[in-house]
Scaffold this active site. Structure first.
Site, PDB file in Angstrom:
ATOM      1  N   SER A 251      -8.427  19.117  20.559  1.00  0.00           N
ATOM      2  CA  SER A 251      -6.987  19.668  20.863  1.00  0.00           C
ATOM      3  C   SER A 251      -5.716  19.552  20.194  1.00  0.00           C
ATOM      4  O   SER A 251      -6.144  20.309  19.560  1.00  0.00           O
ATOM      5  CB  SER A 251      -5.873  18.413  22.245  1.00  0.00           C
ATOM      6  OG  SER A 251      -5.108  18.632  23.308  1.00  0.00           O
TER       7      SER A 251
ATOM      8  N   ASP B  98     -10.404  23.676  31.367  1.00  0.00           N
ATOM      9  CA  ASP B  98      -9.526  23.461  30.339  1.00  0.00           C
ATOM     10  C   ASP B  98      -8.697  25.535  30.953  1.00  0.00           C
ATOM     11  O   ASP B  98      -9.149  26.354  30.718  1.00  0.00           O
ATOM     12  CB  ASP B  98     -10.258  23.467  29.500  1.00  0.00           C
ATOM     13  CG  ASP B  98      -8.483  22.912  28.910  1.00  0.00           C
ATOM     14  OD1 ASP B  98      -7.876  23.393  28.565  1.00  0.00           O
ATOM     15  OD2 ASP B  98      -9.250  22.430  26.882  1.00  0.00           O
TER      16      ASP B  98
ATOM     17  N   HIS C  97      -8.829  20.098  30.510  1.00  0.00           N
ATOM     18  CA  HIS C  97      -8.411  19.789  29.148  1.00  0.00           C
ATOM     19  C   HIS C  97      -9.541  18.176  28.452  1.00  0.00           C
ATOM     20  O   HIS C  97     -10.138  18.423  27.871  1.00  0.00           O
ATOM     21  CB  HIS C  97      -7.620  20.169  29.036  1.00  0.00           C
ATOM     22  CG  HIS C  97      -7.268  19.570  27.482  1.00  0.00           C
ATOM     23  ND1 HIS C  97      -7.360  21.351  26.097  1.00  0.00           N
ATOM     24  CD2 HIS C  97      -6.285  18.899  26.513  1.00  0.00           C
ATOM     25  CE1 HIS C  97      -7.493  20.267  25.373  1.00  0.00           C
ATOM     26  NE2 HIS C  97      -6.391  19.672  24.977  1.00  0.00           N
TER      27      HIS C  97
END
EC number: 2.3.1.31
Lengths: 410, 410
Positions: free
Chosen positions: A188, A353, A383
């Site tokens: 991320s 995601d 995610h």
């Protein structure tokens, strides 16, 4: 209603009833009495228990903006640097993470199942370094840190970029006597730094693993980040960033909580929300009389949890680094930078995601000369699958570190 | 930067430079000087130009909550009711729409390409009725209307449901001497009312067309609605709902604008955002120095536009009706209600809609005895495709009204 299923390994149990509501629909926004007990900022401050943190004063850093900043970094390490100094691994935490990737006994931290003795990132074998990011709020210099005038930087804190954060991590690397990273890994927002590392210091990265991240931020991600920035600044308790001396309960918790609610929705996926919550009313509340559905309580609770451990100005500073993130800036564009990034690479997507789309990650894997192809984690959790699907992440990372082809471990 | 491409037919031109920014990062949230010229509420008020609105005082309505409300409805009509009163069509506007589906010359309104002489909903042939929804702010009784004490209802306004709104529309139908609707049609939040009509008044709906909508709200939609409610209540200018006497520029525009930014992102789709905006900086701004990317300006501008024409309390009231929307409530569940809904039905999805997922709409089409199968609009614009893809919507609606099988016109 206990929402602490087994897939939340590594998270504290989510007991939604802890977030007992105080219906307050007309006068206040945040139906959570405990919010009033929170200090104005969840930042770690000098004098607080350092836990397992170590600190290093790295001195003055010239930022991409041209500003100078006196930088201290909080970090944690596991394992030992070997004799030829070839076994160091840098882990880059995500937006609201910190250096505490795991506790001694592996019961806490943001990736305890992945890092530890005998784990995918084996601390018996590797020297694992996890710094708190520049601009963060858990010991590394950030907006809650002291300005030379003794007061918090607050919104005087200079504008940062992901590159600034990577330069700080390079200075920490030098301090630790590490000549290069055997692996740089992160997910991320942490993956933003992972992508910057080989772009900025190609000779210091042997391999990198980027999970659910990207070489630059998309328009959609900018849109989500924009909403979150607006939410914090809309909170009157934000006070232009000068809230550090506010009494308990008077920090910008509601704005930070709303930012988190917006973000958290992007971290999960619709099928999960519908499966876990559907249209169930929150226990003890009646939506027909102004009460909440359980999914509303769930978002409120995540907002509360973040407000308890984070700093709103740090959230702004770090979100702003995401806006400007592009490894191609000033370097002839992303495609060119990627084509020259020859280190061995692992690129991991999560199939559900919706924040970092798998199709974008397939393009990234394709563009990286050192990548053998995209690997996809299967998850019902969107995610956040990178935090949830420990078995799959373990297989991927341990296989990659053992030199296997990523495709083989998918 | 002129963003008024041809696919925005029916929308006023989007000229992003109109939203000229005043960088105000530290002290204010909304970089838009013109916001300060807006009245505290964008609601229509007695004394304002009624335009093409007509008004009918329907008297006291007992709401699902048990409260009573004195109701006036603003509405517009096109065409004439025929002799056997068999040609009436009810159109249900979406969340922030109103009765103005088209102007006399077809240059304005929210669906001017679809409604008019010779259009899919042919006003030479049908008697078309479009009321402003109960709880709205364009002439029908809502939070900005006068309480019996002469002041605005504000947050004293009773809690509404979609069923209450449909009961109001039924009272309007009776007033107009319409015995039944030949067609009830609407999209998005308007589709909520479309779904309630045959569930509540099966003998008064000959056919219905529901576009990008659902028989009940999903957990994910509740999550998005929750964020929007929080955004408005977070704005200090909301003042617990009592802002109607605030000077220009001091209404809850920033909170309403943020709610709109959140909503608008769900109305479009990632590929569109990336294609239209990518990482382009807003003209005259430098994101590396705190300026915005064009997608940020785009969201700000949509927030501004809504604040100029809408009322924050109405937005709350209508969003709350979406939370509780379920045609199955108190009727044995959605599946049972759908199975008994025998009127001829058209169900339309947009393939890129991320707010009302096509898969959910396929299930709806399957469950409706009077539906011959889902019809899917192809669009690059997500949920808002129902406003953008005029040619496809025209084909679908005109085909359906001519008795064709929906599959044939897809």
């Amino acid at each position: 209603m206990d929402l602490s299923p087994s897939y939340l390994v590594g998270h504290p149990p989510l007991r939604i009833t802890d977030a007992a509501p105080i219906p307050d629909a007309d006068t206040g926004y945040y139906p959570h009495a405990r919010m009033r007990l929170l200090p104005a900022s969840g930042a770690w401050r000098e004098g607080d228990d350092p836990g397992d943190r170590r600190f290093v004063h790295l001195g003055t850093q010239v930022l991409e903006s041209g500003d100078s900043l006196d930088v201290t970094v909080a970090y944690e390490t596991w394992g030992e640097l070997n004799e030829d100094r070839s076994n160091a691994i840098l882990l880059c935490h995500a937006l609201t993470g910190d250096s505490h990737v795991r506790s001694e006994d592996g019961t806490e931290g943001w990736w305890p199942g992945i890092v530890g003795p005998g784990r995918a990132i084996d601390t018996d074998r590797y020297f694992v370094v996890v710094p708190n990011v520049l601009g963060g709020c858990q010991g590394t210099t950030g907006p809650a840190s002291r300005h030379p005038d003794g007061k918090p930087w607050a919104r005087r804190f200079p504008r940062l970029t992901v590159r600034d954060q990577v330069h700080t991590e390079k200075a920490l690397m030098d301090h630790l006597g590490v000549p290069y990273w055997h692996l740089v890994a992160g997910a991320s927002a942490g993956g933003h730094r992972v992508m910057e590392w080989p772009a900025t210091y190609p000779d210091h990265v042997e391999q990198f693993a980027v999970l659910v991240s990207a070489p630059e931020t998309t328009a959609e991600q900018i849109a989500y980040a924009h909403q979150q920035i607006l939410a914090i600044k809309l909170d009157p308790a934000w006070r232009g960033g000068d809230y550090y001396d506010a009494p308990a309960g008077n920090g910008p918790h509601a704005g930070l909580g709303l930012a988190r609610a917006i973000a958290h929705t992007t971290y999960r996926c619709p099928t999960e929300l519908d499966t876990r919550f559907d249209r169930t009313p929150q226990e003890g509340e009646d939506p027909m009389a102004g009460g909440r559905f359980s999914v509303q309580s769930y978002l409120d609770y995540h907002g509360y949890k973040l407000a308890a451990r984070f700093d709103a100005n740090s959230y702004l500073t770090l979100t702003e680094t995401m806006l400007t993130h592009s490894i191609g800036r000033g370097r002839g564009g992303v495609d060119r930078v990627l084509s020259e990034m020859t280190a061995r690479a692992l690129v991991v997507a999560v199939d559900t995601d919706r924040l970092f789309h798998p199709a974008d990650q397939a393009r990234l894997a394709e563009a990286l000369p050192g990548c053998e192809g995209l690997v996809t984690i299967h998850s019902d959790h969107g995610h956040d699958g990178f935090l949830v699907e420990n078995d799959q992440v373990t297989d991927l990372l341990s296989g990659f570190l053992q030199g296997e082809s990523p495709r083989a471990v998918s």
